[in-house]
Design a protein around this motif. Structure first.
Motif, PDB file in Angstrom:
ATOM      1  N   LEU A   1       3.006  10.598  19.701  1.00 54.50           N
ATOM      2  CA  LEU A   1       1.800  10.907  18.932  1.00 54.50           C
ATOM      3  C   LEU A   1       0.657   9.946  19.247  1.00 54.50           C
ATOM      4  CD1 LEU A   1       3.431  11.646  15.454  1.00 54.50           C
ATOM      5  CD2 LEU A   1       2.283  13.308  16.931  1.00 54.50           C
ATOM      6  N   ASP A   2       1.003   8.683  19.502  1.00 51.87           N
ATOM      7  CA  ASP A   2      -0.031   7.674  19.742  1.00 51.87           C
ATOM      8  C   ASP A   2       0.556   6.540  20.576  1.00 51.87           C
ATOM      9  OD1 ASP A   2      -1.897   5.621  19.669  1.00 51.87           O
ATOM     10  OD2 ASP A   2      -2.520   6.064  17.622  1.00 51.87           O
ATOM     11  N   GLU A   3       0.197   6.527  21.838  1.00 47.49           N
ATOM     12  CA  GLU A   3       0.773   5.532  22.762  1.00 47.49           C
ATOM     13  C   GLU A   3       0.374   4.098  22.436  1.00 47.49           C
ATOM     14  OE1 GLU A   3       0.337   6.075  26.911  1.00 47.49           O
ATOM     15  OE2 GLU A   3       2.118   7.354  26.981  1.00 47.49           O
ATOM     16  N   GLY A   4      -0.696   3.962  21.653  1.00 44.51           N
ATOM     17  CA  GLY A   4      -1.189   2.613  21.355  1.00 44.51           C
ATOM     18  C   GLY A   4      -0.416   1.930  20.228  1.00 44.51           C
ATOM     19  N   ILE A   5       0.479   2.667  19.593  1.00 47.17           N
ATOM     20  CA  ILE A   5       1.245   2.100  18.481  1.00 47.17           C
ATOM     21  C   ILE A   5       2.619   1.658  18.995  1.00 47.17           C
ATOM     22  CG2 ILE A   5       2.394   2.656  16.286  1.00 47.17           C
ATOM     23  CD1 ILE A   5      -0.637   2.554  15.945  1.00 47.17           C
ATOM     24  N   GLU A   6       2.970   0.419  18.685  1.00 49.95           N
ATOM     25  CA  GLU A   6       4.255  -0.132  19.123  1.00 49.95           C
ATOM     26  C   GLU A   6       5.211  -0.206  17.931  1.00 49.95           C
ATOM     27  OE1 GLU A   6       6.387  -0.626  21.852  1.00 49.95           O
ATOM     28  OE2 GLU A   6       4.490  -1.283  22.711  1.00 49.95           O
ATOM     29  N   THR A   7       6.492   0.083  18.175  1.00 49.02           N
ATOM     30  CA  THR A   7       7.487  -0.112  17.105  1.00 49.02           C
ATOM     31  C   THR A   7       8.338  -1.311  17.477  1.00 49.02           C
ATOM     32  OG1 THR A   7       7.629   2.264  16.698  1.00 49.02           O
ATOM     33  CG2 THR A   7       9.424   0.919  15.846  1.00 49.02           C
ATOM     34  N   ILE A   8       8.524  -2.237  16.549  1.00 48.91           N
ATOM     35  CA  ILE A   8       9.487  -3.302  16.824  1.00 48.91           C
ATOM     36  C   ILE A   8      10.614  -3.231  15.792  1.00 48.91           C
ATOM     37  CG2 ILE A   8       7.741  -4.841  17.886  1.00 48.91           C
ATOM     38  CD1 ILE A   8       8.333  -6.695  15.434  1.00 48.91           C
ATOM     39  N   PHE A   9      11.806  -3.541  16.264  1.00 48.98           N
ATOM     40  CA  PHE A   9      12.988  -3.478  15.402  1.00 48.98           C
ATOM     41  C   PHE A   9      13.466  -4.881  15.090  1.00 48.98           C
ATOM     42  CE2 PHE A   9      13.320   0.528  17.901  1.00 48.98           C
ATOM     43  CZ  PHE A   9      13.091   1.387  16.837  1.00 48.98           C
ATOM     44  N   MET A  10      13.849  -5.076  13.841  1.00 53.66           N
ATOM     45  CA  MET A  10      14.461  -6.346  13.459  1.00 53.66           C
ATOM     46  C   MET A  10      15.861  -6.038  12.962  1.00 53.66           C
ATOM     47  SD  MET A  10      11.296  -8.327  11.622  1.00 53.66           S
ATOM     48  CE  MET A  10      12.078  -9.917  11.802  1.00 53.66           C
ATOM     49  N   MET A  11      16.826  -6.820  13.424  1.00 57.40           N
ATOM     50  CA  MET A  11      18.197  -6.606  12.963  1.00 57.40           C
ATOM     51  C   MET A  11      18.311  -7.122  11.533  1.00 57.40           C
ATOM     52  SD  MET A  11      18.858  -5.298  15.720  1.00 57.40           S
ATOM     53  CE  MET A  11      20.427  -4.660  15.201  1.00 57.40           C
ATOM     54  N   THR A  12      18.810  -6.282  10.671  1.00 57.04           N
ATOM     55  CA  THR A  12      19.017  -6.682   9.275  1.00 57.04           C
ATOM     56  C   THR A  12      20.017  -7.835   9.219  1.00 57.04           C
ATOM     57  OG1 THR A  12      18.618  -4.438   8.552  1.00 57.04           O
ATOM     58  CG2 THR A  12      19.855  -5.814   7.037  1.00 57.04           C
ATOM     59  N   ASN A  13      19.784  -8.760   8.314  1.00 55.88           N
ATOM     60  CA  ASN A  13      20.743  -9.835   8.077  1.00 55.88           C
ATOM     61  C   ASN A  13      22.124  -9.195   7.830  1.00 55.88           C
ATOM     62  OD1 ASN A  13      22.320 -11.811   6.769  1.00 55.88           O
ATOM     63  ND2 ASN A  13      20.490 -12.841   5.993  1.00 55.88           N
TER      64      ASN A  13
ATOM     65  N   ASN B   1       6.637   8.672  17.376  1.00 57.08           N
ATOM     66  CA  ASN B   1       5.375   7.969  17.109  1.00 57.08           C
ATOM     67  C   ASN B   1       4.670   7.591  18.407  1.00 57.08           C
ATOM     68  OD1 ASN B   1       5.507   8.177  14.340  1.00 57.08           O
ATOM     69  ND2 ASN B   1       6.678   6.284  14.106  1.00 57.08           N
ATOM     70  N   ARG B   2       5.462   7.247  19.406  1.00 57.08           N
ATOM     71  CA  ARG B   2       4.885   6.901  20.707  1.00 57.08           C
ATOM     72  C   ARG B   2       4.241   8.133  21.350  1.00 57.08           C
ATOM     73  NH1 ARG B   2       5.880   2.735  24.277  1.00 57.08           N
ATOM     74  NH2 ARG B   2       5.223   3.246  26.377  1.00 57.08           N
TER      75      ARG B   2
ATOM     76  N   ASP C   1       0.863  -1.182   0.000  1.00 60.92           N
ATOM     77  CA  ASP C   1       0.000   0.000   0.000  1.00 60.92           C
ATOM     78  C   ASP C   1       0.902   1.235   0.000  1.00 60.92           C
ATOM     79  OD1 ASP C   1      -2.336   1.487   0.116  1.00 60.92           O
ATOM     80  OD2 ASP C   1      -2.718   1.124   2.243  1.00 60.92           O
ATOM     81  N   SER C   2       0.293   2.414  -0.119  1.00 65.38           N
ATOM     82  CA  SER C   2       1.050   3.657   0.034  1.00 65.38           C
ATOM     83  C   SER C   2       0.263   4.565   0.965  1.00 65.38           C
ATOM     84  CB  SER C   2       1.282   4.325  -1.320  1.00 65.38           C
ATOM     85  OG  SER C   2       0.056   4.697  -1.886  1.00 65.38           O
ATOM     86  N   PHE C   3       0.954   5.556   1.538  1.00 64.78           N
ATOM     87  CA  PHE C   3       0.270   6.486   2.434  1.00 64.78           C
ATOM     88  C   PHE C   3       0.921   7.854   2.330  1.00 64.78           C
ATOM     89  CE2 PHE C   3       3.126   6.942   6.251  1.00 64.78           C
ATOM     90  CZ  PHE C   3       4.117   6.053   5.875  1.00 64.78           C
ATOM     91  N   ARG C   4       0.127   8.882   2.653  1.00 64.04           N
ATOM     92  CA  ARG C   4       0.688  10.238   2.663  1.00 64.04           C
ATOM     93  C   ARG C   4       0.170  10.995   3.889  1.00 64.04           C
ATOM     94  NH1 ARG C   4      -0.745  13.656  -2.309  1.00 64.04           N
ATOM     95  NH2 ARG C   4      -0.391  11.835  -3.596  1.00 64.04           N
ATOM     96  N   ASP C   5       0.375  10.383   5.043  1.00 68.24           N
ATOM     97  CA  ASP C   5      -0.183  10.886   6.291  1.00 68.24           C
ATOM     98  C   ASP C   5       0.857  10.615   7.373  1.00 68.24           C
ATOM     99  OD1 ASP C   5      -1.940  11.805   8.177  1.00 68.24           O
ATOM    100  OD2 ASP C   5      -3.525  10.355   7.742  1.00 68.24           O
ATOM    101  N   LEU C   6       0.550  11.040   8.587  1.00 72.08           N
ATOM    102  CA  LEU C   6       1.372  10.595   9.708  1.00 72.08           C
ATOM    103  C   LEU C   6       1.268   9.079   9.759  1.00 72.08           C
ATOM    104  CD1 LEU C   6       0.532  13.044  12.629  1.00 72.08           C
ATOM    105  CD2 LEU C   6       2.728  12.797  11.452  1.00 72.08           C
ATOM    106  N   LEU C   7       2.394   8.435  10.035  1.00 70.76           N
ATOM    107  CA  LEU C   7       2.384   6.973  10.077  1.00 70.76           C
ATOM    108  C   LEU C   7       1.358   6.446  11.085  1.00 70.76           C
ATOM    109  CD1 LEU C   7       3.564   4.210   9.305  1.00 70.76           C
ATOM    110  CD2 LEU C   7       5.279   4.558  11.104  1.00 70.76           C
ATOM    111  N   VAL C   8       1.326   7.048  12.279  1.00 66.73           N
ATOM    112  CA  VAL C   8       0.416   6.524  13.308  1.00 66.73           C
ATOM    113  C   VAL C   8      -1.056   6.644  12.878  1.00 66.73           C
ATOM    114  CG1 VAL C   8       1.974   6.817  15.281  1.00 66.73           C
ATOM    115  CG2 VAL C   8       0.485   8.713  14.612  1.00 66.73           C
ATOM    116  N   ARG C   9      -1.364   7.725  12.146  1.00 62.13           N
ATOM    117  CA  ARG C   9      -2.749   7.907  11.695  1.00 62.13           C
ATOM    118  C   ARG C   9      -3.086   6.861  10.619  1.00 62.13           C
ATOM    119  NH1 ARG C   9      -3.264  13.679   9.865  1.00 62.13           N
ATOM    120  NH2 ARG C   9      -2.847  14.450  11.920  1.00 62.13           N
ATOM    121  N   TYR C  10      -2.122   6.670   9.713  1.00 60.48           N
ATOM    122  CA  TYR C  10      -2.313   5.652   8.675  1.00 60.48           C
ATOM    123  C   TYR C  10      -2.513   4.277   9.329  1.00 60.48           C
ATOM    124  CZ  TYR C  10      -1.206   2.159   5.195  1.00 60.48           C
ATOM    125  OH  TYR C  10      -1.254   1.047   4.397  1.00 60.48           O
TER     126      TYR C  10
END
Ligand code: PNS
Length: 172
Positions: A119-131, A116-117, A78-87
């Motif tokens: 802006l919206d506490e209900g949104i969680e960010t998780i990080f994955m280490m790149t190969n 982002n936190r 998909d694509s978006f043109r908004d704040l990430l948390v709103r999208y």
């Protein structure tokens, strides 16, 4: 391991992997494949940023992403043109996924996740280490090599390599 869809509360886990993807690389694809295993649905969301001047249009970027993820049934592009948390709220997504290659990435990512936190506490960010195989890889590096007609077949899927060739041939 219990599949994500087997959660006791029946809630479907929807994650968003946001980015510019200009263009998608093997580093991104590695994160997409691994993240797709962790969620019921993974939405790869291309930012339609009117202030940046990308090499590929949003339609080209989403088209390439669709092509290279067509074997992954729970991945949506998909694509978006908004704040990430709103999208993310509009898509009922709870988690944002980001790949981290280095300590340098971490500083920027920490700032973004904290914003982002805020802006919206209900949104969680998780990080994955790149190969580690792709720890040096970025879309910018790929574009730089392709611009000078260098080999990028180890860095991007064949469809992206072909698109880069066409793009730079048209510019020459
Ligand atoms: O691939 P990128 O360019 O590092 O991705 C950055 C992206 C798209 C994840 C980030 O710029 C973003 O989420 N932009 C949307 C606008 C927004 O929500 N900004 C506030 C958080 S910094």
């Amino acid at each position: 391991m219990t599949p994500p869809s087997a959660r006791a509360d029946g809630e479907r886990r929807i994650a968003v992997y946001p980015g510019s993807f200009d263009p998608v690389t093997f580093g991104h694809l590695d994160i997409i494949r691994r993240a797709a295993k962790q969620f019921d649905t993974l939405i790869v969301a291309v930012l339609n940023n009117l202030t940046k001047s990308p090499l590929f249009s949003v339609e080209e970027r989403t088209g390439l992403l669709r092509e290279v993820t067509k074997d992954l049934p729970n991945v949506e592009i998909d694509s978006f043109r908004d704040l990430l948390v709103r999208y993310m709220r509009s898509r009922n997504a709870q988690v944002s996924v980001r790949g981290i290659r280095s300590v340098t990435d971490f500083e920027y990512e920490l700032q973004m996740a904290s914003t982002n936190r805020q802006l919206d506490e209900g949104i969680e960010t998780i990080f994955m280490m790149t190969n580690p195989k792709y720890s040096y890889l970025s879309s910018s590096i790929v574009k730089e090599i392709a611009k000078f007609d260098g080999a990028v077949s180890d860095l991007v899927p064949p469809a992206v390599e072909a698109a880069l060739r066409r793009k730079f041939a048209a510019k020459r």
